[in-house]
Design an enzyme around this catalytic site. Sequence first.
Site, PDB file in Angstrom:
ATOM      1  NE  ARG A   1      -1.432  -1.793   3.481  1.00 48.28           N
ATOM      2  CZ  ARG A   1      -1.778  -1.770   4.370  1.00 48.28           C
ATOM      3  NH1 ARG A   1      -3.659  -2.293   4.252  1.00 48.28           N
ATOM      4  NH2 ARG A   1      -1.478  -2.976   5.660  1.00 48.28           N
TER       5      ARG A   1
ATOM      6  CB  SER B   1      -8.279  -6.562   8.651  1.00 48.52           C
ATOM      7  OG  SER B   1      -7.723  -7.532   7.336  1.00 48.52           O
TER       8      SER B   1
END
Length: 162
Positions: A90, A128
């Site tokens: 990311r 998450s």
Amino acid sequence: MSIAIYPGSFDPVTIGHVDIIRRASKLFDKLIVAVLVNMEKRPWFTIEERIDLLRKSTEDIGNIEVAGFDGLLVDFARQQNARAIVKGLRAVSDFEYEFQMALTNNKLDPEIETLFLTASAENMYLSSSIVKQVGLLGGEIAPFVPAPVHDEILSRIKQRRS
Ligand code: PNS
């Protein structure tokens, strides 16, 4: 046959993970999505629950398998005859940790290569942990997780409150 492992905690799977699974599955004959233990995290879901949610969230992707393994990633890769580990990257913040894991795994087994796929721009920020935090604080999590995961997170939050 080219086989790759996409490992992670997947606690639980997000739309960012599914995007990486979809893209990586096109690059190999078989992609094994592997739920492994990250000793630095305290999971909400058991490995079996995470496998179940991953399976439900990737039903339309043909050439993947979902499995769990309670040991070293390179041992699992060897067991599955996989030569590649795929990871999603990311932001810059992921880099140091991912670099450390890739180099450690390469030292443990130089035959297994780690390949990085950049996260899609729209999922760059997603994790998450962020999804669980938003849910715990009463925010809308539907944009961040596959449909089968949505209700599971909400019921887990209810359990944690009671
Ligand atoms: O989704 P995560 O938490 O970033 O995934 C990390 C994971 C589970 C892939 C990593 O912790 C792992 O590979 N665990 C298995 C044990 C292992 O092989 N550890 C040494 C790798 S450096």
